[in-house]
Design a protein around this motif. Structure first.
Motif, PDB file in Angstrom:
ATOM      1  N   GLY A  17     -22.358   4.981  26.755  1.00 25.61           N
ATOM      2  CA  GLY A  17     -22.873   3.654  27.101  1.00 25.61           C
ATOM      3  C   GLY A  17     -22.084   2.873  28.113  1.00 25.61           C
ATOM      4  O   GLY A  17     -21.930   1.668  27.997  1.00 25.61           O
ATOM      5  N   ARG A  18     -21.598   3.548  29.136  1.00 23.57           N
ATOM      6  CA  ARG A  18     -20.837   2.809  30.153  1.00 23.57           C
ATOM      7  C   ARG A  18     -21.724   1.864  30.926  1.00 23.57           C
ATOM      8  O   ARG A  18     -21.250   0.945  31.581  1.00 23.57           O
ATOM      9  CB  ARG A  18     -20.134   3.776  31.111  1.00 23.57           C
ATOM     10  CG  ARG A  18     -19.043   4.552  30.414  1.00 23.57           C
ATOM     11  CD  ARG A  18     -18.322   5.433  31.369  1.00 23.57           C
ATOM     12  NE  ARG A  18     -17.659   4.648  32.400  1.00 23.57           N
ATOM     13  CZ  ARG A  18     -16.591   5.033  33.046  1.00 23.57           C
ATOM     14  NH1 ARG A  18     -16.056   6.181  32.781  1.00 23.57           N
ATOM     15  NH2 ARG A  18     -16.050   4.283  33.974  1.00 23.57           N
ATOM     16  N   ASP A  19     -23.038   2.085  30.878  1.00 22.03           N
ATOM     17  CA  ASP A  19     -23.953   1.176  31.562  1.00 22.03           C
ATOM     18  C   ASP A  19     -24.207  -0.090  30.742  1.00 22.03           C
ATOM     19  O   ASP A  19     -24.993  -0.940  31.118  1.00 22.03           O
ATOM     20  CB  ASP A  19     -25.271   1.888  31.882  1.00 22.03           C
ATOM     21  CG  ASP A  19     -25.877   2.579  30.665  1.00 22.03           C
ATOM     22  OD1 ASP A  19     -25.418   2.299  29.534  1.00 22.03           O
ATOM     23  OD2 ASP A  19     -26.799   3.391  30.848  1.00 22.03           O
ATOM     24  N   THR A  38     -12.920   1.129  28.917  1.00 18.73           N
ATOM     25  CA  THR A  38     -13.804   1.994  29.686  1.00 18.73           C
ATOM     26  C   THR A  38     -15.182   1.346  29.757  1.00 18.73           C
ATOM     27  O   THR A  38     -15.699   0.886  28.748  1.00 18.73           O
ATOM     28  CB  THR A  38     -13.923   3.351  28.973  1.00 18.73           C
ATOM     29  OG1 THR A  38     -12.615   3.789  28.665  1.00 18.73           O
ATOM     30  CG2 THR A  38     -14.607   4.362  29.848  1.00 18.73           C
ATOM     31  N   GLY A  39     -15.742   1.304  30.956  1.00 16.68           N
ATOM     32  CA  GLY A  39     -17.048   0.679  31.116  1.00 16.68           C
ATOM     33  C   GLY A  39     -16.954  -0.819  31.333  1.00 16.68           C
ATOM     34  O   GLY A  39     -17.954  -1.495  31.524  1.00 16.68           O
ATOM     35  N   GLY A  40     -15.742  -1.346  31.328  1.00 16.72           N
ATOM     36  CA  GLY A  40     -15.552  -2.785  31.469  1.00 16.72           C
ATOM     37  C   GLY A  40     -15.779  -3.298  32.884  1.00 16.72           C
ATOM     38  O   GLY A  40     -15.903  -4.493  33.107  1.00 16.72           O
ATOM     39  N   LYS A  58     -13.892  -2.075  35.901  1.00 13.85           N
ATOM     40  CA  LYS A  58     -12.658  -2.167  36.687  1.00 13.85           C
ATOM     41  C   LYS A  58     -12.912  -1.907  38.167  1.00 13.85           C
ATOM     42  O   LYS A  58     -12.338  -2.562  39.025  1.00 13.85           O
ATOM     43  CB  LYS A  58     -11.610  -1.168  36.160  1.00 13.85           C
ATOM     44  CG  LYS A  58     -11.047  -1.565  34.806  1.00 13.85           C
ATOM     45  CD  LYS A  58      -9.973  -0.615  34.329  1.00 13.85           C
ATOM     46  CE  LYS A  58     -10.536   0.682  33.787  1.00 13.85           C
ATOM     47  NZ  LYS A  58     -11.356   0.547  32.593  1.00 13.85           N
ATOM     48  N   SER A  59     -13.781  -0.931  38.464  1.00 12.41           N
ATOM     49  CA  SER A  59     -13.960  -0.540  39.870  1.00 12.41           C
ATOM     50  C   SER A  59     -14.346  -1.714  40.763  1.00 12.41           C
ATOM     51  O   SER A  59     -13.842  -1.854  41.870  1.00 12.41           O
ATOM     52  CB  SER A  59     -15.025   0.546  40.014  1.00 12.41           C
ATOM     53  OG  SER A  59     -15.126   1.315  38.865  1.00 12.41           O
ATOM     54  N   LEU A  60     -15.256  -2.527  40.253  1.00 12.32           N
ATOM     55  CA  LEU A  60     -15.714  -3.639  41.076  1.00 12.32           C
ATOM     56  C   LEU A  60     -14.547  -4.535  41.508  1.00 12.32           C
ATOM     57  O   LEU A  60     -14.579  -5.123  42.585  1.00 12.32           O
ATOM     58  CB  LEU A  60     -16.742  -4.466  40.291  1.00 12.32           C
ATOM     59  CG  LEU A  60     -17.576  -5.434  41.111  1.00 12.32           C
ATOM     60  CD1 LEU A  60     -18.645  -4.674  41.877  1.00 12.32           C
ATOM     61  CD2 LEU A  60     -18.221  -6.490  40.217  1.00 12.32           C
TER      62      LEU A  60
END
Ligand code: ADP
Ligand code: ZN
Length: 624
Positions: free
Chosen positions: A338-340, A59-61, A63-65
Motif C-alpha cells: 500500500g505505498r500508494d 516507507t510510502g511516506g 520522501k522522494s518528493l
C-alpha cells in the motif's frame, strides 16, 4: 543554463506567500497532487532554503518528493545518492513519465548513454542526477559536478551509513568526503529507520550542520494487520491470496527452498506465482522483478532478498508464512504494501515453532563466524531480544497498530484502529481454554517431561504411533483427551502455552516440553489461561478498504488497468509509473469527460494529460 549554485546566494526565501504559491503550482502541474503529505512542506522548505536536513518518514511516506521538488523551484542540478541501481531506474522512469528532467549514472549504461547524461548535465538540463556512492569517487563525475555546481546532496536510504541500521554499506561511509568537496552545498538525508541511534549516527557521519530534523508518524493507517495461527501453510496462503485475486501480492518465506516449494504448489493450484531468492540466476530474478513491475505477474513468493528495489506501489497484500526475525524487519517488509496510500493487508501466519527455528539458526549462524566468544554472545543476545519482541507482537491480543507504533517510540492515540484483527474482533478465544490447557499440561507431566510437541499432541489426540506403543502411552489417563482435534490444531495449542510461558522447552536439537512454576499454578486453578481459537473467524472488511473503493466504478477501474498494462508493456516501464492506482481509482470515481475535468483528478498533471488524456477519456466515454 542552470544557476551556478553556491556562487551567488543559492537559497530561496521560503517564508513568502510567493513561495507557497510556486510550491502549490509546481506540485499541481507536474505531479497532479493537491496537497503535501505531513512534513513534506517542512522538508522542501529546508531544502529550498539551503539548510541541511534529516528526514525520517515511513516507507510510502513520500520522501522522494522532498528532493524532487526543490530543484524545480530554483532550477538547480541536485544529486541523489541511492544504494541500488533498480531503485534509481524506477525513480527515473517515474520522473520521465511526468516529463521531469532526471537521469542516473550507473554501471549498466552504455558508453553512448553515459555520454548523453554528461551532455545534459553540462548543459544544465538535469534537475536530478541519481548515482551510487562508489560512482561518485571512481569516475570523472566529481569534476564535472564541480564545474556544473551542486547545490544539494540528497542521500536516500541514509541508514546505510549507520552500522546500527539494517543493510549497512561500507561505501556509504565515504560520503562524508562529498561534503568536503562541495562545502557550499546543503546535505539532506532520508531514511525510514526511526531509532534515535541510527538518526544520531547519520547526522554525525555526514557532518550535518544544524540539520532540520523531521520525524514522521510511523503508523500506516491504510494497512490492516492480521496474525493468524499457522495450521496449514499452503491452504491458508491460497485462501488469503484468494482475497486479492488480480492484485499484487508478496508472500515471504524464510528459506529459499520454501519459496520454490510454495510457488510450485500455488502454481499447481492454478495461480501464477514465481519464486524469488538470492540463489536464483540473475536473469531469472530480473525477469520476475520486471514481470511484477509490469503487472503481468501478481504473486511473488520470496525470501527477504525481494525487497528494496521493488517499488510497485499497488501491492495489496504482504503475507508472511513464518515469523520474521525482528519487528524492524517486519515493518520494513510490510512497508512494501500500500505505498500508494490505498488499503492493503499484511498477514502473518504464526507458529511458535518458528521461534525455535530462529533460535537455532541464530546460534548456528554465530558458530560460523569467527567472533570472540563474548562478542558472539553479545550478538546472540541482541538477536534473541529482537526475536522475542517479534514473538510478543505476534501472540499479544492487543491492537497491532498501537503495538507497532509504540515499538518505534511513538504513542498511538486511537483506542480502536479499525484496521487490525484484534480491533476488528476477528480473533476468538477458545471456549474451554482453561480446561484444555490443564489437559495439555497434565499430559506433559504424565509423559515424564521427556517428549517434544509432536509426540505430546499425538498422545492427546489418541493417535496410534510406534512411539506411543513402545512407551505404552496409550495407557495414560491423558491419552485421547483431545481426540476431537486434528494434529495441527493440537500442536498449535501446545505452542500457545509455550508462548505464554505456561510450559517450558529444553534447548538443544531435540527439545522436550517441560513444566515450570506457572504450569503448576494453572493445574491448581491459580491462573486463568486464555487460548486463541486456532481457526480464524471470517475476516472483517477494514474501514480503509471500504473508503478507498467508495464510489469507484470497478469495471471502469479494471478497463483502465488493462489499458495501463498494454502501455507499460509497449514502453517497457513499470505500470505504476504510467499512472498509479490511486489516480486510476480517482478517474474511475469522477469519470471526467473533458481534459479540464481529467486534470482535476488526483495524480494527473500536465504531462500525463498530454500523454494519455485522449486515451483515458476514450475509455471513459466508450464505457458501456
Ligand atoms: P517513500 O520514498 O517515502 O517510501 P515515495 O516517495 O515512494 O515514498 O512515495 C510514495 C507514494 O506516495 C508515491 O506513489 C508518491 O507518488 C505518492 N506521493 C508522495 N507525495 C504525495 C503527495 N503530496 N500527494 C499525493 N501522493 C503523494
Ligand atoms: Zn487495532
Amino acid at each position: 543554463m542552470a544557476r551556478q549554485a553556491g556562487k551567488e546566494d543559492p537559497t530561496i526565501d521560503t517564508d513568502t506567500a510567493a513561495f507557497a504559491d510556486s510550491l502549490r503550482d509546481t506540485l499541481r502541474s507536474w505531479w497532479g497532487f493537491d496537497t503535501l503529505r505531513p512534513l513534506q512542506a517542512e522538508a522542501i522548505a529546508a531544502a529550498a532554503g539551503g539548510r541541511d536536513s534529516l528526514v525520517v518518514l515511513p516507507t510510502g511516506g513520500g520522501k522522494s518528493l522532498c528532493y524532487q521538488l526543490p530543484p524545480l523551484l530554483d532550477e538547480t542540478t541536485d544529486i541523489v545518492i541511492s544504494p541500488l541501481v533498480s531503485l534509481m531506474k524506477d525513480q527515473v522512469d517515474a520522473l520521465e513519465a511526468i516529463g521531469y528532467p532526471a537521469a542516473a549514472i550507473h554501471a549498466g549504461l552504455s558508453l553512448d548513454q553515459r555520454r548523453r547524461v554528461y551532455d545534459r548535465l553540462r548543459a544544465g538540463d538535469l534537475r536530478l542526477l541519481f548515482t551510487a556512492p562508489e560512482r561518485l569517487f571512481n569516475t570523472g563525475l566529481l569534476d564535472t559536478l564541480t564545474a556544473v555546481g551542486v547545490s544539494r546532496i540528497n542521500i536516500d536510504e541514509a541508514h546505510c551509513i549507520s552500522q546500527w541500521g539494517h543493510d549497512f554499506r561500507p561505501e556509504y561511509r565515504q560520503l562524508a568526503a562529498v561534503r568536503e568537496r562541495f562545502p557550499q552545498a546543503s546535505v539532506h538525508a532520508f531514511t525510514a529507520t526511526a531509532t534515535p541511534r541510527v538518526r544520531d549516527d547519520i547526522a554525525a557521519q555526514m557532518h550535518l550542520r544544524e540539520p532540520e530534523t523531521l520525524v514522521g508518524v510511523f503508523d500506516r493507517p491504510n494497512l490492516t494487520y492480521r496474525v493468524v495461527p499457522r495450521t496449514d501453510k499452503t491452504r491458508q496462503t491460497l485462501e488469503i491470496l484468494g482475497r486479492h485475486a488480480g492484485e499484487a501480492s508478496i508472500v515471504y518465506c524464510i528459506s529459499r527452498r520454501e519459496t520454490e516449494e510454495l510457488a510450485a504448489r500455488l502454481t499447481a493450484a492454478g495461480l501464477l506465482a514465481h519464486p524469488y531468492h538470492a540463489g536464483l540466476e540473475a536473469t531469472q530474478r530480473h525477469r520476475t522483478q520486471e514481470a511484477f513491475a509490469k503487472e503481468t505477474l501478481d504473486v511473488v513468493v520470496a525470501t527477504v532478498a525481494f525487497g528494496m528495489g521493488i517499488d510497485r506501489s499497488n501491492v495489496r497484500l504482504v503475507l508472511h508464512t513464518a515469523l520474521p526475525k525482528s519487528l524492524e524487519a517486519y515493518q520494513q517488509e510490510t512497508g512494501r504494501a500500500g505505498r500508494d496510500g490505498l488499503a492493503a493487508e499484511c498477514v502473518l501466519l504464526y507458529s511458535a515453532a518458528d521461534v525455535f527455528s530462529w533460535e537455532s539458526l541464530i546460534r548456528r549462524g554465530m558458530d560460523a563466524t569467527e567472533l570472540e566468544a563474548d562478542e558472539a554472545e553479545r550478538l546472540i543476545e541482541s538477536q534473541l531480544t529482537h526475536l522475542h519482541q517479534m514473538r510478543r507482537y505476534a501472540q499479544a491480543a492487543r491492537c497491532r497498530h498501537a503495538a507497532l507504533s509504540e515499538y518505534f517510540g511513538q504513542s498511538y492515540e486511537p483506542t480502536s484502529c479499525g484496521g487490525c484483527d484484534i480491533c476488528l474482533g476477528e480473533t476468538q478465544n477458545l471456549s474451554d481454554s482453561h480446561i484444555t490447557a490443564q489437559k495439555i499440561i497434565s499430559c506433559v507431566a504424565r509423559v515424564g517431561e521427556r517428549f517434544g510437541v509432536r509426540h505430546l499432541s499425538e498422545v492427546l489426540r489418541g493417535a496410534r504411533t510406534a512411539a506411543i506403543d513402545r512407551h505404552g502411552h496409550h495407557r495414560l489417563s491423558t491419552y485421547g483427551l483431545l481426540a476431537d482435534l486434528d494434529q495441527r490444531t493440537c500442536e498449535n495449542l501446545v505452542h500457545q502455552l509455550l508462548d505464554q510461558d505456561y510450559l517450558s522447552r529444553s534447548s538443544g536439537d531435540r527439545p522436550v516440553v517441560t513444566l515450570n512454576a506457572r504450569s503448576w499454578e494453572v493445574l491448581r486453578n491459580e491462573r486463568d489461561v486464555t487460548l486463541l481459537e486456532p481457526r480464524l473467524k471470517k475476516t472483517v472488511r477494514a474501514k480503509s478498504d471500504a473508503d478507498d473503493w467508495e464510489g469507484v466504478d470497478r469495471d471502469l477501474f479494471e478497463r483502465l488497468r488493462k489499458w495501463r498494462r498494454t502501455i507499460a508493456d509497449q514502453r517497457g516501464k513499470p505500470a505504476w509509473t504510467i499512472v498509479d492506482d490511486k489516480a486510476l481509482r480517482s478517474i474511475a470515481r469522477e469519470k471526467p469527460t473533458s481534459p479540464a475535468a481529467l486534470l482535476r483528478c488526483r495524480g494527473i498533471g500536465e504531462k500525463r494529460l498530454a500523454d494519455h488524456g485522449a486515451a483515458i477519456l476514450d475509455i471513459i466515454t466508450s464505457s458501456p
